[in-house]
Design a protein around this motif. Structure first.
Motif, PDB file in Angstrom:
ATOM      1  N   SER A 232     -45.633  66.569  61.641  1.00 23.99           N
ATOM      2  CA  SER A 232     -44.652  66.956  60.616  1.00 23.99           C
ATOM      3  C   SER A 232     -44.020  65.731  59.973  1.00 23.99           C
ATOM      4  CB  SER A 232     -43.572  67.856  61.230  1.00 23.99           C
ATOM      5  OG  SER A 232     -42.744  67.138  62.123  1.00 23.99           O
ATOM      6  N   TYR A 233     -43.735  64.687  60.754  1.00 27.21           N
ATOM      7  CA  TYR A 233     -43.174  63.454  60.191  1.00 27.21           C
ATOM      8  C   TYR A 233     -44.146  62.809  59.207  1.00 27.21           C
ATOM      9  CZ  TYR A 233     -39.365  63.447  63.611  1.00 27.21           C
ATOM     10  OH  TYR A 233     -38.263  63.769  64.359  1.00 27.21           O
TER      11      TYR A 233
ATOM     12  N   LYS B 226     -46.568  64.262  57.522  1.00 25.53           N
ATOM     13  CA  LYS B 226     -46.681  65.101  56.329  1.00 25.53           C
ATOM     14  C   LYS B 226     -45.472  64.922  55.414  1.00 25.53           C
ATOM     15  CE  LYS B 226     -48.635  68.261  53.809  1.00 25.53           C
ATOM     16  NZ  LYS B 226     -49.921  68.005  53.132  1.00 25.53           N
ATOM     17  N   LYS B 227     -44.282  64.904  55.985  1.00 28.64           N
ATOM     18  CA  LYS B 227     -43.081  64.727  55.190  1.00 28.64           C
ATOM     19  C   LYS B 227     -43.070  63.364  54.519  1.00 28.64           C
ATOM     20  CE  LYS B 227     -38.027  64.700  55.512  1.00 28.64           C
ATOM     21  NZ  LYS B 227     -36.858  64.930  56.384  1.00 28.64           N
TER      22      LYS B 227
ATOM     23  N   GLN C 204     -45.322  63.342  51.469  1.00 26.73           N
ATOM     24  CA  GLN C 204     -44.762  64.074  50.330  1.00 26.73           C
ATOM     25  C   GLN C 204     -43.655  63.281  49.659  1.00 26.73           C
ATOM     26  OE1 GLN C 204     -45.239  68.758  51.107  1.00 26.73           O
ATOM     27  NE2 GLN C 204     -43.901  67.802  52.597  1.00 26.73           N
ATOM     28  N   LYS C 205     -42.809  62.626  50.447  1.00 25.16           N
ATOM     29  CA  LYS C 205     -41.748  61.799  49.859  1.00 25.16           C
ATOM     30  C   LYS C 205     -42.324  60.593  49.141  1.00 25.16           C
ATOM     31  CE  LYS C 205     -38.476  60.776  52.694  1.00 25.16           C
ATOM     32  NZ  LYS C 205     -37.773  60.466  53.964  1.00 25.16           N
TER      33      LYS C 205
ATOM     34  N   GLU D  29     -35.392  61.455  49.524  1.00 23.75           N
ATOM     35  CA  GLU D  29     -34.952  62.346  50.594  1.00 23.75           C
ATOM     36  C   GLU D  29     -34.062  63.448  50.047  1.00 23.75           C
ATOM     37  OE1 GLU D  29     -34.497  63.900  54.399  1.00 23.75           O
ATOM     38  OE2 GLU D  29     -35.781  62.219  53.840  1.00 23.75           O
TER      39      GLU D  29
ATOM     40  N   TYR E 188     -36.127  65.981  48.262  1.00 23.38           N
ATOM     41  CA  TYR E 188     -36.876  66.785  49.230  1.00 23.38           C
ATOM     42  C   TYR E 188     -35.988  67.852  49.862  1.00 23.38           C
ATOM     43  CZ  TYR E 188     -40.199  67.817  52.951  1.00 23.38           C
ATOM     44  OH  TYR E 188     -41.063  68.448  53.796  1.00 23.38           O
TER      45      TYR E 188
ATOM     46  N   ASN F 293     -42.101  72.372  52.776  1.00 22.55           N
ATOM     47  CA  ASN F 293     -40.714  71.920  52.796  1.00 22.55           C
ATOM     48  C   ASN F 293     -40.270  71.577  54.218  1.00 22.55           C
ATOM     49  OD1 ASN F 293     -39.709  74.313  54.115  1.00 22.55           O
ATOM     50  ND2 ASN F 293     -39.841  75.368  52.155  1.00 22.55           N
ATOM     51  N   ASP F 294     -39.086  70.994  54.295  1.00 26.99           N
ATOM     52  CA  ASP F 294     -38.578  70.500  55.568  1.00 26.99           C
ATOM     53  C   ASP F 294     -38.314  71.633  56.557  1.00 26.99           C
ATOM     54  OD1 ASP F 294     -37.928  68.251  57.080  1.00 26.99           O
ATOM     55  OD2 ASP F 294     -35.784  68.568  56.772  1.00 26.99           O
TER      56      ASP F 294
ATOM     57  N   LEU G 299     -41.585  72.226  58.405  1.00 29.86           N
ATOM     58  CA  LEU G 299     -41.952  71.056  59.198  1.00 29.86           C
ATOM     59  C   LEU G 299     -41.030  70.872  60.402  1.00 29.86           C
ATOM     60  CD1 LEU G 299     -42.817  68.485  56.376  1.00 29.86           C
ATOM     61  CD2 LEU G 299     -44.375  69.858  57.770  1.00 29.86           C
TER      62      LEU G 299
END
Length: 265
Positions: free
Chosen positions: A91-92, A94-95, A98-99, A114, A117, A127-128, A131
């Motif tokens: 998840s980290y 992937k995030k 995206q950022k 951030e 997001y 989205n967060d 994740l």
């Protein structure tokens, strides 16, 4: 009215899309979970492992000690931790990707990316919310699989059927999602929460050692109690990790939280 209806439909479609993307992203952990369900709920060998916990013991002189029981709980802890932590790392990553796309397209810094997001979650591939939730749900699911496997054990007078187990599994997964959100929002950052976790952890270790030294058979419902206690410790642990991440000095999460852009999990 029509515009409002289209908005609701659009949000539902985006939710389903992100849910399916999440299932694909965390597919390895989900696959192992399905394999464990098949092994412990449907195969006799898996049910024998549960029974072996209650029966096996080894005498060392005047001392009765069961290595099988100790290894059983060590294996559970390893499986749950690897499932949760590996999903968390995914998840980290992937995030972060995206950022990075936001920074490249908009030409903004990390803090602004951030905020974007957090403030516009449905405009991203994942989205967060998804994740953050999926790794914790997978960890909770590991415990639920074992707890429901105990209730389906043939040594019980009235073992639970697999159909009922699936229904309870789904209901409890939804309930645990809201329970984790409530814990994170209400008290995960309090000192008393950490103290409670430490107490629960020490009691768990003590109970496992007591069970390992117990001579003869162990009632299978005692195994269920230990699994539920272990599950409770896990819930406290993951919420403490989230609280630590949000309050770590100098971290992006701490900066955004002070500005009100990060919501509790």
């Amino acid at each position: 009215m029509a515009h409002s209806g289209r908005g609701v439909v659009s949000r539902i479609v985006r939710f389903i899309s992100q849910l399916l993307r999440s299932l694909w992203l965390f597919f390895p952990g989900i696959l192992f979970l399905i394999l464990f369900i098949f092994s412990f709920w449907m195969m006799g060998q898996g049910k024998d492992i549960i029974i072996a916990f209650t029966e096996n013991s080894v005498n060392i002189g005047f001392i009765s000690f069961s290595y099988t029981r100790l290894v059983f709980f060590m294996a559970i802890g390893f499986w749950v931790y690897v499932t949760w932590y590996s999903s968390r790392i995914i998840s980290y990553v992937k995030k972060s990707k995206q950022k990075e796309k936001v920074r490249e397209i908009a030409g903004i810094d990390d803090e602004a990316a951030e905020r974007e997001y957090e403030d516009h979650p449905f405009y991203f591939e994942l989205n967060d919310h998804f994740l953050r939730e999926f790794p914790v749900l997978l960890g909770n699911a590991c415990f639920l699989v074992l707890e429901l496997a105990v209730l389906q054990s043939p040594i019980l007078d009235h073992p639970m059927g697999s159909g009922l187990a699936w229904g309870i599994f789904i209901v409890l997964m939804v309930g645990l999602r809201y329970l984790n959100n409530w814990i994170a929002a209400s008290g995960a950052m309090n000192l008393s929460f950490r103290n409670t976790f430490n107490i629960l952890l020490f009691i768990l270790i003590g109970l496992i050692l007591v069970v390992c030294f117990m001579p003869g058979r162990v009632h299978i419902l005692l195994l269920l109690v230990l699994l539920l206690w272990f599950h409770c410790v896990f819930i406290f642990y993951v919420n403490l990790r989230v609280a630590k991440m949000l309050t770590k000095p100098g971290s992006q999460q701490a900066v955004n939280r002070q500005k009100g852009s990060v919501r509790p999990r």
